[in-house]
Design a protein around this motif. Structure first.
Motif: not given
Length: 394
Positions: A144-153, A159-165, A184-191
């Motif tokens: 599922t999309s949620e499972e994929l998001k969890q795997h990639l996160t 364990d880092e803050n997304p702003e440091n990734v 990927t930005e939308k999915l994980l909250g990274i830049k």
């Protein structure tokens, strides 16, 4: 290959639905895909899927059994990056969809790499196809999309803050795969950060995040390191070969280690025989082989019909392989009664300290040309471009 679903899709297909798929993806991402989307998914049997997985598992086993230090020989001296890892974080395998001598449709390995592909985009593409063609939902990928998001996160952010990734690329807005960066930005909250914007102070790396200097602790790397030398007047503060207090996801050395360099070492019924150019046996016929540079990307430099004059003229023969030709079988019927060929890429992640990678998604590529590359197709061709495979019982 699965007549039930092929027939239903072709009956339901319309240009309006194709435009709807593209428009929905544009709405979800905010930009258009920089590559052509095929009008059609691939329909493949569960039997074919089992063959894919059997070949993949065998390849993984063989890689794990290689003598220590074997893969390190693939890294060019001028591209060796410090702080390598025990295994890659990403692992992708490309198979051509071919017909064997006994008449069966079988996969044939084309290449493999430890470099991220369209992990975020491909799930959106699959889900969008299911929105426009609801009957596809009954055979969609079980991940599922949620499972994929969890795997990639877990893999990319850890364990880092997304702003440091960050997702690191060179001139990301110019890349054909920029839609995957946005998703990927939308999915994980990274830049997504251009390599030219990375600042280095001692061993620490920084980027500007909404006006604030922010430390980079993990890099989701999308830069192909050896391509940097081809960019004229490139000005960067951070050289990959320098020591840096950063975690690579995945480490740049793996681009070289899991590559065509491996092909001559692999054995399986679905792996065409390959040789390094300087080790090509006289008993073999050159006409039966494709010439490939070891570290080319997206099919560049591939010669489908090498001659002795061409191979003799190559100075660095150790950087080329000859791979036995395979015949892609045109089995994907379009609405005009014409047929496309295709290859399929399996998208794995490989978590640290885990014995085997995990399959998340697949990516299909369709063509009516000699090579699986849209650039080689006629402009009015259909059933060509990036796709997604659905597997079902015959």
């Amino acid at each position: 290959m699965i007549s039930k679903y092929r027939k239903q899709f072709n009956q339901e297909f319309s240009q309006e639905k194709y435009e709807k798929v593209k428009n929905l993806i544009k709405e979800k991402s905010g930009i258009e895909a920089g590559f052509r989307l095929s009008e059609s998914p691939l329909f493949l049997t569960k039997e074919f899927e089992a063959k894919l997985l059997d070949a993949s598992e065998s390849i993984i086993d063989q890689i794990k059994k290689l003598p220590e230090g074997t893969l390190e020989k693939a890294i060019p001296e001028n591209c060796n990056v410090p702080n390598d890892t025990q295994q890659p974080h990403f692992f992708t395998i490309d198979f051509g969809i071919c017909r064997s001598e006994n008449g069966k449709i079988e996969p044939q390995l084309i290449e493999l790499q430890a470099f991220p592909s369209l992990y975020a985009f491909q799930k959106i593409f699959e889900d969008t196809l299911c929105e426009v063609y609801p009957f596809l939902s009954e055979i969609k990928n079980k991940m599922t999309s949620e499972e994929l998001k969890q795997h990639l996160t877990e893999l990319i952010i850890g364990d880092e803050n997304p702003e440091n990734v960050i997702l690191l690329e060179i001139f990301p807005e110019k890349q054909k795969t920029s839609i995957d960066f946005v998703l990927t930005e939308k999915l994980l909250g990274i830049k997504t950060v251009c390599l030219t914007k990375v600042k280095k102070e001692g061993k620490k790396l920084f980027y500007e995040n909404e006006g604030k200097k922010t430390e980079i602790k993990r890099i989701y790397n999308r830069v192909i390191f050896d391509e940097l030398d081809k960019i004229p007047d490139l000005k960067i503060e951070f050289d990959f070969r320098e020591e840096a207090d950063v975690k690579w996801i995945t480490h740049p050395n793996w681009f070289f280690k899991i590559s065509k360099f491996l092909l001559p070492m692999l054995n399986h019924q679905f792996v065409p025989k390959s040789y390094f150019l300087h080790e090509f046996p006289e008993a073999e016929n050159l006409e039966n082989f494709v010439l490939k540079p070891l570290f080319s990307f997206a099919g560049s430099g591939v010669n489908l019909n090498p001659t002795k004059e061409i191979t003799d003229a190559i100075q660095d023969k150790e950087n080329y392989i000859l791979q036995r030709k395979v015949d892609y079988e045109p089995i994907f019927e379009d609405i005009n009664g014409e047929f496309s060929k295709a290859e399929i890429r399996l998208l794995y992640i490989w978590r640290e300290n885990e014995d085997r990678p995990v399959l998340l998604e697949n990516l299909g590529r369709m063509t009516k040309a000699a090579m699986v590359n849209v650039d080689f197709n006629k402009k009015d061709a259909i059933w060509i471009g990036s796709s997604n495979a659905f597997f079902a019982e015959e």
